[in-house]
Design an enzyme around this catalytic site. Sequence first.
Site, PDB file in Angstrom:
ATOM      1  N   THR A   1       0.831  -1.210   0.000  1.00 55.90           N
ATOM      2  CA  THR A   1       0.000   0.000   0.000  1.00 55.90           C
ATOM      3  C   THR A   1       0.863   1.256   0.000  1.00 55.90           C
ATOM      4  O   THR A   1       0.613   2.194  -0.764  1.00 55.90           O
ATOM      5  CB  THR A   1      -0.942  -0.003   1.216  1.00 55.90           C
ATOM      6  OG1 THR A   1      -1.868  -1.087   1.082  1.00 55.90           O
ATOM      7  CG2 THR A   1      -1.729   1.299   1.304  1.00 55.90           C
TER       8      THR A   1
ATOM      9  N   ALA B   1       5.939  -8.542   1.817  1.00 56.74           N
ATOM     10  CA  ALA B   1       6.559  -9.801   2.242  1.00 56.74           C
ATOM     11  C   ALA B   1       5.553 -10.808   2.775  1.00 56.74           C
ATOM     12  O   ALA B   1       5.740 -12.017   2.620  1.00 56.74           O
ATOM     13  CB  ALA B   1       7.618  -9.518   3.308  1.00 56.74           C
ATOM     14  N   HIS B   2       4.490 -10.325   3.395  1.00 56.45           N
ATOM     15  CA  HIS B   2       3.561 -11.260   4.037  1.00 56.45           C
ATOM     16  C   HIS B   2       2.709 -12.048   3.043  1.00 56.45           C
ATOM     17  O   HIS B   2       1.985 -12.961   3.441  1.00 56.45           O
ATOM     18  CB  HIS B   2       2.670 -10.532   5.049  1.00 56.45           C
ATOM     19  CG  HIS B   2       1.642  -9.624   4.456  1.00 56.45           C
ATOM     20  ND1 HIS B   2       0.299  -9.940   4.458  1.00 56.45           N
ATOM     21  CD2 HIS B   2       1.741  -8.423   3.854  1.00 56.45           C
ATOM     22  CE1 HIS B   2      -0.379  -8.957   3.893  1.00 56.45           C
ATOM     23  NE2 HIS B   2       0.470  -8.023   3.518  1.00 56.45           N
TER      24      HIS B   2
ATOM     25  N   CYS C   1      -9.059  -6.706   3.005  1.00 58.60           N
ATOM     26  CA  CYS C   1      -9.333  -5.281   3.139  1.00 58.60           C
ATOM     27  C   CYS C   1     -10.826  -4.988   3.034  1.00 58.60           C
ATOM     28  O   CYS C   1     -11.306  -3.945   3.461  1.00 58.60           O
ATOM     29  CB  CYS C   1      -8.597  -4.504   2.041  1.00 58.60           C
ATOM     30  SG  CYS C   1      -6.883  -4.974   1.841  1.00 58.60           S
TER      31      CYS C   1
END
Length: 381
Positions: A71, A200-201, A330
């Site tokens: 983001t 990364a997640h 989200c």
Amino acid sequence: MKQVYFDNAATTQLRDEVITSITETLSVYGNPSSTHSYGRTSKSILESCRKEIASHFNASASEIIFTSGGTEADNLILNSCVRDLGVKRIITSKIEHHAVLHTVTELQAKFEVHVDYVDIDENGMVDYLHLEKLLSDTSSKILVTLMHVNNEVGTLLDLKKTALLCKDYNALFHSDTVQSIGHYSLDFSEIPIDFAVAAAHKFHGPKGVGFAFIRKNSGIRPLIIGGEQERGLRAGTEPVYAITGLNEALKIAYNNLANERKYIEGIKSYFKERLVKEIPGVKFNGNCENFEHSTYTLLSVCLPIALDKAMMLLFQLDLKGIACSKGSACQSGSVGGSHVLSEILSEEDLQKPSIRFSFSSFNTRKEVDYVINVLKEFIEN
């Protein structure tokens, strides 16, 4: 109670090797901007990670800028393109991640940027003829922002084709590649993309860290001000431990890409076959059942359940220990439903529950069997 995690498009389980690399790096506490030996040690780790990450994409180390995630990277790129690079027109689609759509809306209001939305078909596929038509108006500087893998239905963009098309019309091209980095091989020496992003997640690394790929000499300027870290493009002391975890996760992902992809494709295929067999009337949203046009990591499933019963579905799945999503993570708290599904589904199918199941190499066929049985029991009762 049995636990099944089928929400890997939202976030992934950390690998043991990643946890080890983070833990070991936590003892290296020097500030990488300090000039003494403690700082130089941290700086050496940081730059070694940057170089290794860049190597996966045939990019220069200087083109990798660490951020807090996808983001922030999207915001950095989109804002600077308008504010600093003279972009007056943005071409995007209505099924982008909100990190892009909401930023574009903000830029439209603040800078009076003209926004065009490229046509998509009922499967969420970009109409490349319409994209070229939009690009043919070169009266103002254009930025195209289209995601590589849609996070809700998995639709794939032809990244190289789009990049070449943008290059033909001298337009900048940014792609939200959060769902594809770590899952697809991307060669930025062959794909003339200007900007890409990663978190990364999404590939078994830690949350809160990612990077922006920013083509050298782009002219991008920082969004976060306050220091010269990250080559002057992102102020703030770098979380060396998290970047080490990112690097380790990405290295493992690409070292094992072929084997893990084959395994996950098997999980997805098995899940699809069981759904069709056990739940008559089930539908797959977009092209998610098609491996050529959609990612191998998820299925977006429209279930034949009445609206009054559908409201309890996710709750019941959670009670049974099953983690999945009604859209992107989200969107999960949104009362308005999925903006992606609203664009591609019929009114009839929008009245039915759609669930996103997303997979990793940690999942098993036994877990698929358990989920199918729970779904079948819920529908039949």
